[in-house]
Design a protein around this motif. Structure first.
Motif, PDB file in Angstrom:
ATOM      1  N   LYS A 125      75.223  65.105  16.282  1.00  0.00           N
ATOM      2  CA  LYS A 125      74.835  63.941  15.261  1.00  0.00           C
ATOM      3  C   LYS A 125      75.738  63.740  14.221  1.00  0.00           C
ATOM      4  CE  LYS A 125      70.898  62.673  12.047  1.00  0.00           C
ATOM      5  NZ  LYS A 125      69.687  63.313  11.224  1.00  0.00           N
ATOM      6  N   ASP A 234      69.666  47.472  31.851  1.00  0.00           N
ATOM      7  CA  ASP A 234      70.767  48.641  31.335  1.00  0.00           C
ATOM      8  C   ASP A 234      72.018  48.439  32.204  1.00  0.00           C
ATOM      9  OD1 ASP A 234      68.898  49.416  29.751  1.00  0.00           O
ATOM     10  OD2 ASP A 234      68.437  51.218  30.820  1.00  0.00           O
ATOM     11  N   PRO A 332      80.616  55.272  18.120  1.00  0.00           N
ATOM     12  CA  PRO A 332      79.186  54.678  17.615  1.00  0.00           C
ATOM     13  C   PRO A 332      79.227  53.242  18.434  1.00  0.00           C
ATOM     14  CG  PRO A 332      80.082  55.459  15.831  1.00  0.00           C
ATOM     15  CD  PRO A 332      81.380  55.697  16.794  1.00  0.00           C
ATOM     16  N   SER A 335      78.483  51.803  24.287  1.00  0.00           N
ATOM     17  CA  SER A 335      76.933  51.369  24.618  1.00  0.00           C
ATOM     18  C   SER A 335      76.524  52.909  25.131  1.00  0.00           C
ATOM     19  CB  SER A 335      76.843  50.448  25.861  1.00  0.00           C
ATOM     20  OG  SER A 335      77.661  50.910  26.900  1.00  0.00           O
ATOM     21  N   HIS A 336      77.360  53.805  25.693  1.00  0.00           N
ATOM     22  CA  HIS A 336      76.834  54.882  26.075  1.00  0.00           C
ATOM     23  C   HIS A 336      76.338  55.864  25.169  1.00  0.00           C
ATOM     24  CE1 HIS A 336      79.351  53.657  29.677  1.00  0.00           C
ATOM     25  NE2 HIS A 336      78.329  53.967  30.308  1.00  0.00           N
ATOM     26  N   GLY A 338      74.023  55.494  22.763  1.00  0.00           N
ATOM     27  CA  GLY A 338      72.695  55.154  22.570  1.00  0.00           C
ATOM     28  C   GLY A 338      71.835  56.520  23.828  1.00  0.00           C
ATOM     29  N   GLN A 341      72.194  59.786  21.665  1.00  0.00           N
ATOM     30  CA  GLN A 341      71.397  59.849  20.589  1.00  0.00           C
ATOM     31  C   GLN A 341      69.928  60.025  21.052  1.00  0.00           C
ATOM     32  OE1 GLN A 341      73.024  56.129  19.079  1.00  0.00           O
ATOM     33  NE2 GLN A 341      73.730  57.164  17.449  1.00  0.00           N
ATOM     34  N   PHE A 342      69.445  59.365  22.143  1.00  0.00           N
ATOM     35  CA  PHE A 342      68.215  59.399  22.776  1.00  0.00           C
ATOM     36  C   PHE A 342      67.642  60.795  22.815  1.00  0.00           C
ATOM     37  CE2 PHE A 342      64.913  59.557  26.112  1.00  0.00           C
ATOM     38  CZ  PHE A 342      63.780  59.022  25.675  1.00  0.00           C
TER      39      PHE A 342
END
Length: 376
Positions: A125, A234, A332, A335-336, A338, A341-342
């Motif tokens: 993070k 996706d 950031p 697209s990967h 995300g 982060q999930f």
């Protein structure tokens, strides 16, 4: 010490050995051979000459044929299942190479289930927020596993070729995965380890009446329809329904119950909002495939179904819940990121394995096949 002996074993022998181990990859179970029916496959066992009837390691070997020639790449996904802490891995790997060559293999590829580095959710993070390190591999790890360096050094000394980043024959098994350690934890501990958004979404799903159930083979058609919807959203190519029918039948009906295979469904007011495939072998559990609806995303079915799978893994005695592959990007704008982060929201850790290693047995054919696969 002399090399171990190797020979073909039955699916029952293979499964019995896996059942007695703390864990093994589901890709090394005999049932996986039936899932990958387009490959030739065999179960192999290693035996100590001092105790010739005692199995000391097993492997599922998949043989991929080279175009127009009856020669093969011998592939051991996330295997073999051997003592990777052995002082001399050559005792296992030399007989493996000799056997593969006898079967017509021009090369071997294997993915030792040996971790090299680990990064906590907080470290990831912070790295994404900082924006200074675009790749996970550039970030200082929280843990460096000594076994990773030891195994890699042994493999190099035995003539194996180290993995190459995003090149070679084709994408194999992921080198980077995201896992939630379960050992010694309670459900409350797992919830506390999650970030605030995950906890809030799990509570929201519960409040809105999302129900998660274990499905049956009859639910595969609905799972697949949702999976195709997810693929369109996706931008990935979905596998056909017969693949999942074959997977369910092969993995859920293995000899000796060496593998626990389940389909989970999340419903809201009768509508299927998420569906997933969960697998467990010994103490290792995996989230293998997932699908979610575009409609009703605000009821948080994906969080609810993940929490149910994680809880069931803990109840079954698993020591890790594995959310499988992540890319190593921390950009950031990629697209990967995300997906990372999930998964990071679960409070687990990113794990880098030593990767997939190759041993050319016929250098000319190996080079030709490598070139063919990279041009596809």
């Amino acid at each position: 010490m002399s090399d171990l002996r190797i020979r073909t074993i039955s699916a029952d022998e293979h499964a019995a050995y896996l059942t007695a181990q703390p864990s093994a990859s589901f890709l090394q179970t005999p049932g996986w051979a039936a899932v990958k029916s387009e490959w030739k496959a065999e179960s192999l066992g290693w035996f100590d000459p001092a105790a010739p009837e005692q199995l000391v390691g097993v492997a599922l070997v998949l043989y991929r044929q080279m175009p127009k020639v009856k020669r093969y790449l011998a592939y051991l996904p996330e295997g073999p299942v051997i003592d990777w802490d052995a002082i001399d891995l050559g005792r296992y790997l030399r007989p493996l190479a000799a056997h593969a060559q006898e079967q017509g293999a021009f090369g071997l590829r294997m993915g030792p289930p040996v971790p090299a580095r680990r990064w906590s959710a907080k470290t990831i993070k912070d790295a994404i927020a900082g924006g200074q390190q675009p790749k996970l591999g550039d970030v200082r790890p929280d843990v460096i596993e000594p076994s990773g360096a030891t195994v890699s050094a042994q493999l190099r000394a035995l003539g194996w070729k180290a993995p190459r980043a995003v090149e070679g024959f084709a994408a194999g098994q992921p080198q980077y995965v995201f896992q939630v350690p379960l050992a010694g934890k309670t459900p409350d501990d797992l919830l506390k380890g999650m970030n605030q958004l995950w906890r809030r979404n799990i509570k929201k799903a519960e409040k809105l009446g999302v129900e998660v159930t274990v499905g049956t083979p009859e639910d595969l058609k609905a799972f697949h329809a949702l999976y195709v919807e997810t693929a369109e959203r996706d931008h990935f190519t979905p596998r056909p329904l017969p693949y999942f029918v074959k997977m369910y039948d092969a993995m859920a009906n293995q000899p000796g119950d060496c593998c626990d295979f389940r389909l989970y469904n999340a419903y809201h007011e009768g509508d299927l909002v998420a569906s997933t495939i969960w697998i467990r072998v010994g103490g290792h559990s995996w989230y293998s495939y997932g699908a979610s609806s575009t409609a009703k995303r605000d009821v948080r079915g994906s969080n609810a179904i993940q929490w149910r799978m994680m809880s069931d893994a803990l109840a079954a005695g698993a020591f890790v819940y594995d959310l499988r592959g992540i890319t190593d990007t921390l950009d950031p704008n990629d697209s990967h990121v995300g997906l990372i982060q999930f998964k990071t929201g679960t409070g687990g850790e990113a794990v880098e394995y030593v990767g997939e290693w190759d041993l050319p047995l016929n250098k000319a054919l190996y080079t030709a096949f490598d070139l063919y696969m990279r041009r596809r």
